[in-house]
Design a protein around this motif. Structure first.
Motif, short mmCIF file in Angstrom:
data_model
loop_
_atom_site.label_atom_id
_atom_site.label_comp_id
_atom_site.label_asym_id
_atom_site.label_seq_id
_atom_site.Cartn_x
_atom_site.Cartn_y
_atom_site.Cartn_z
N ALA A 72 0.85 -1.19 0.00
CA ALA A 72 0.00 0.00 0.00
C ALA A 72 0.89 1.25 0.00
O ALA A 72 2.05 1.17 0.40
CB ALA A 72 -0.90 -0.01 1.24
N PRO A 73 0.35 2.38 -0.45
CA PRO A 73 1.17 3.60 -0.49
C PRO A 73 1.85 3.91 0.85
O PRO A 73 3.03 4.26 0.89
CB PRO A 73 0.18 4.69 -0.86
N GLU A 74 1.08 3.75 1.96
CA GLU A 74 1.67 4.10 3.25
C GLU A 74 2.77 3.11 3.65
O GLU A 74 3.76 3.48 4.28
CB GLU A 74 0.60 4.20 4.34
N ALA A 77 5.83 4.24 2.01
CA ALA A 77 6.40 5.37 2.73
C ALA A 77 7.16 4.88 3.97
O ALA A 77 8.26 5.33 4.26
CB ALA A 77 5.31 6.36 3.13
N HIS A 78 6.54 3.94 4.69
CA HIS A 78 7.19 3.40 5.89
C HIS A 78 8.50 2.72 5.53
O HIS A 78 9.50 2.83 6.23
CB HIS A 78 6.28 2.40 6.61
N PHE A 82 9.84 7.90 -1.02
CA PHE A 82 9.26 9.24 -0.94
C PHE A 82 9.04 9.76 -2.35
O PHE A 82 9.90 9.63 -3.21
CB PHE A 82 10.19 10.19 -0.19
N TYR A 98 0.52 20.30 11.63
CA TYR A 98 -0.20 19.10 12.08
C TYR A 98 0.01 17.95 11.10
O TYR A 98 0.26 16.81 11.49
CB TYR A 98 -1.68 19.41 12.24
N PHE A 99 -0.12 18.27 9.83
CA PHE A 99 0.09 17.27 8.76
C PHE A 99 1.50 16.67 8.88
O PHE A 99 1.68 15.45 8.86
CB PHE A 99 -0.12 17.96 7.41
N THR A 102 1.85 14.46 11.98
CA THR A 102 1.12 13.19 11.82
C THR A 102 1.91 12.25 10.90
O THR A 102 2.03 11.05 11.18
CB THR A 102 -0.27 13.47 11.22
N ALA A 103 2.44 12.82 9.82
CA ALA A 103 3.19 12.00 8.87
C ALA A 103 4.48 11.47 9.50
O ALA A 103 4.78 10.28 9.42
CB ALA A 103 3.49 12.83 7.62
N ALA A 106 3.66 8.80 12.02
CA ALA A 106 3.17 7.56 11.38
C ALA A 106 4.37 6.76 10.87
O ALA A 106 4.46 5.54 11.06
CB ALA A 106 2.22 7.89 10.24
N VAL A 107 5.29 7.46 10.23
CA VAL A 107 6.46 6.78 9.66
C VAL A 107 7.39 6.28 10.76
O VAL A 107 7.88 5.15 10.72
CB VAL A 107 7.18 7.75 8.69
N GLN A 159 9.39 17.91 3.58
CA GLN A 159 8.87 16.59 3.93
C GLN A 159 9.91 15.51 3.68
O GLN A 159 10.05 14.57 4.47
CB GLN A 159 7.59 16.30 3.13
N LEU A 163 10.95 13.00 6.64
CA LEU A 163 10.53 11.60 6.55
C LEU A 163 11.71 10.65 6.33
O LEU A 163 11.55 9.43 6.38
CB LEU A 163 9.47 11.42 5.45
N ARG B 342 -1.47 9.37 2.18
CA ARG B 342 -0.97 8.00 2.34
C ARG B 342 0.49 7.90 1.90
O ARG B 342 1.28 7.18 2.50
CB ARG B 342 -1.85 7.02 1.57
N SER B 343 0.85 8.64 0.88
CA SER B 343 2.25 8.60 0.43
C SER B 343 3.18 9.22 1.48
O SER B 343 4.38 9.07 1.41
CB SER B 343 2.40 9.34 -0.90
N ARG B 344 2.57 9.91 2.46
CA ARG B 344 3.37 10.46 3.56
C ARG B 344 3.29 9.59 4.80
O ARG B 344 3.66 10.01 5.90
CB ARG B 344 2.90 11.88 3.89
N GLY B 345 2.73 8.39 4.63
CA GLY B 345 2.78 7.40 5.71
C GLY B 345 1.51 7.24 6.52
O GLY B 345 1.45 6.41 7.43
N LEU B 346 0.46 8.04 6.24
CA LEU B 346 -0.80 7.88 6.99
C LEU B 346 -1.57 6.69 6.43
O LEU B 346 -1.69 6.57 5.20
CB LEU B 346 -1.66 9.14 6.87
N LEU B 354 -8.70 12.42 8.58
CA LEU B 354 -8.09 13.74 8.57
C LEU B 354 -8.80 14.66 7.56
O LEU B 354 -9.12 15.81 7.86
CB LEU B 354 -6.60 13.61 8.23
#
Ligand SMILES: Nc1ncnc2c1ncn2[C@@H]1O[C@H](COP(=O)(O)OP(=O)(O)O)[C@@H](O)[C@H]1O
Ligand SMILES: [Mg+2]
Lengths: 249, 387
Positions: A72-74, A77-78, A82, A98-99, A102-103, A106-107, A159, A163, B342-346, B354
């Motif tokens: 999945a996209p996330e 990222a993990h 990028f 905030y964004f 959160t990012a 999450a990572v 970012q 990240l 999502r591409s930023r990890g969420l 959000l």
């Protein structure tokens, strides 16, 4: 680091965009992809980052030995992918700070690191913002809303810095920038170069590559890599256009 | 204890009205999108006088001590205050408002004398109605000239089972008064809620009314606003929706009866998995109401294919020197923004939450109470996860 083999991609509408693309980027290298408008550069970047709307009909992509296309996209990222978008998205109602927090968290959590608290994150964000000369004012505003073209691109590099990816794809990060913004962005990219990190820099023009010197330059045309060379290839493309590349092939 | 004579008189009038009008049905123009039959079928019994009085006392007792002096029940009201009850919530064509009076034995009045500023918000926490009960709730907010007050009404839902809350709130803001009001309809899944908030704004008065219409199986709130003197300014902000078998109706009528008054409406719906929303909004500008400024916005976010919304913004203008705008949009979460997050990890759920909270952010941030904001955010998150 990344190994793309015989990649075939079509859109949901059925148009085939990538037609057997091969590309291999070792750790620590910066590769540039150049190609005419509509040749599929953004499509490649989206497929690598996992955006919906594209169908991979053949081929494979391995990232550090893992099947990237199954993620999945996330998860990508993990894992350390990028994508800096050609057109960064505006998100009214969500503050940039905030964004970003959160990012980042999450990572971090996905990578087994503790989440940063507000204070630690602010320090981290200030440090990263300095590299791309973004003011704290820009961090309070909603994500990309009311940002100039250059500010949006600097926000993407911010970012990237936060990240901490191992493989960064930058899709036309230089487009729409004046020369000052370009040099800030280029400095930002260069600051993040290192032995553990690879880049795929997608660009239309030679000028970014004056600032960010690539190890390898590829030409994407007709859905495939049609030519690969050193930095001098970019200069040649600038001087002669793309026509000659396939004429001789 | 028996009812006050003035209440008995009001009730007699309501009885006549109700006998004449009866319940609305699908042919009633104002009820076109909202079925009343499920409420009738539930055969609910009115809450008796003793139980009403007990609830009114419990709600009153929970008001912050520094504001308690401004809150009274129906016993022993000064005539000038009592006369406000039933003044702005007309009965004609409003069967539920008639029914509210018909079943009513006690209620609360918030009276703020001239020039007095009540700093602490007055929170009226109406509990959950008993299963099978039809409960009338009645509130009058009377802010005298230059008075300032914040009133929050909460209708929370615990447990299960059908019940009806029939709530009528009247707000009178006299010249230069400033009233902030919020109504949070968070009733339980099986509950019905029909409510009316009638507002009268005097010269240079400012009223800000928030509606959270986020609970219940079938819920409708009518907002009736009359701008009766020059310079009156009323802002209505409504958030509605949720997930699953819910029907939420907001029915807004704003009447500009006087020059140089301003009204703004911002209503947003967030609906998922079978939820249905209705927005009907009328701005009426009377012939003499010169230099009126009015805006009306309804934006809706449908989170999946099972959600539905009907929206009818309307303007009726009998003047040519006015500034009025209105519009309605209905859309889905932005796929590009979801991918970006999502591409930023969420993960997908966090990204959807959000963006949903962002859609409602201007409304939730404007709420006059922190606890209310937290409740609204929880409901919106649940709309995504089904929690
Ligand atoms: N989601 C999509 N649906 C349909 N066509 C698309 C989609 N994405 C890209 N295309 C088409 O694919 C081709 C390649 O586009 P793109 O990858 O954006 O090229 P580049 O970035 O090299 O300019 C173009 O013809 C474009 O119109
Ligand atoms: Mg492109």
């Amino acid at each position: 680091m990344i190994e793309i083999k015989n990649l075939h991609v079509r859109t949901e509408g059925g148009a085939e965009i990538l037609k057997g693309l091969d590309l291999s980027i070792p750790a620590g290298q910066v590769h540039a992809i150049m190609g005419p408008n509509g040749s599929g550069k953004s499509t490649l970047s989206y497929v690598l980052a996992g955006r919906d709307g594209y169908e991979v009909t053949a081929g494979s992509v391995l990232f550090k030995g893992q099947d990237l296309l199954a993620m999945a996209p996330e998860e990508r990222a993990h894992a350390g992918i990028f994508l800096g978008l050609q057109y960064p998205v505006e998100i009214p109602g969500v503050s940039n700070a905030y964004f970003l927090r959160t990012a980042v968290n999450a990572v971090r959590v996905a990578r087994g690191l503790p989440a940063l608290d507000a204070v630690a994150f602010m320090a981290e964000m200030r440090r990263a913002a300095k590299v791309v000369e973004l003011s704290t004012e820009m961090l309070k505003r909603d994500v990309n809303v009311g940002f100039s073209g250059g500010e949006k691109k600097r926000n993407e590099i911010l970012q990237l810095g936060l990240l901490d990816p191992e493989f960064a794809i930058l899709d036309e990060t230089d487009s729409g920038l004046d020369i000052d913004a370009l040099s800030v962005v280029a400095r930002g990219i260069n600051a993040h170069r290192g032995p553990g990190r690879s880049f795929l820099v997608i660009t239309h023009y030679q000028r970014l590559l004056d600032h960010v010197r690539p190890d390898v330059v590829h030409v994407l045309q007709g859905g495939r890599i049609v030519k690969t060379g050193g930095p001098e290839l970019a200069l040649e493309l600038e001087a002669r256009g793309y026509g000659w590349v396939t004429e001789g092939a | 204890m028996s009812d006050q004579p003035w209440l008995a008189a009001l009730r007699a009038r309501a009885a006549e009205r109700f006998a004449a009008d009866g319940w609305p049905d699908r042919r009633t123009e104002h009820w076109k999108y909202t079925p009343v039959a499920p409420i009738e079928r539930a055969r609910l019994a009115p809450v008796d006088a003793a139980a009403q009085r007990a609830e009114v006392q419990a709600v009153r007792a929970a008001v912050a001590p520094e504001a308690a002096d401004f809150v009274r029940d129906f016993s022993d009201l000064p005539p000038a205050v009592q006369a406000g009850i039933g003044r702005v919530a007309a009965l004609e064509g409003h069967a539920f408002a008639a029914r509210n009076l018909l079943d009513l034995h006690d209620g609360l009045v918030i009276h703020v004398p001239r020039g007095v500023r009540v700093a602490a918000p007055i929170v009226l926490a109406w509990g959950t109605p008993a299963v099978g009960a039809a409960r009338p709730v009645r509130v009058l907010v009377l802010a005298e000239a230059q008075a300032e007050v914040t009133v929050i009404e909460r209708f929370d839902g615990d447990g299960e089972g059908a019940a009806l809350t029939n709530a009528v709130t009247e707000i009178i803001a006299r010249d230069g008064a400033q009233v902030r009001y919020a109504k949070a309809q968070l009733e339980r899944d099986g509950a019905f809620h029909v409510g009316r908030v009638a507002i009268e704004a005097g010269r240079d008065a400012r009223v800000e009314a928030h509606l959270l219409n986020l609970g219940g199986a079938l819920a409708r709130t009518e907002l009736d606003v009359a701008l009766v003197a020059p310079g009156a300014d009323v802002a209505l902000k409504g958030l509605f929706g949720g997930r699953g078998a819910r029907h939420q109706d907001q029915h807004v009528t704003v009447r500009h009866q006087s020059p140089r008054a301003t009204s703004d409406q911002d209503f947003r719906g967030v609906l998922a998995a079978g939820a249905r929303g209705v927005f009907t909004g009328l701005v009426h500008v009377a012939a003499g109401a010169h230099h009126t400024r009015a805006t009306q916005q309804n934006r809706n976010l449908l989170l999946d294919a099972g959600a539905h919304v009907d929206t009818r913004p309307q303007l009726e203008i009998h003047n040519d020197d006015v500034q009025c705008s209105h519009g309605a949009t209905t859309g889905r979460l932005d796929a590009t923004a979801l991918f970006y997050l999502r591409s930023r990890g969420l993960d997908a759920t966090t990204a959807r939450q959000l963006l949903t909270l962002a859609f409602a952010a201007e409304l939730t941030e404007a709420l006059p109470d922190e606890a209310l904001r937290a409740l609204a955010l929880d409901r919106l998150r649940d709309a995504i996860t089904g929690g």
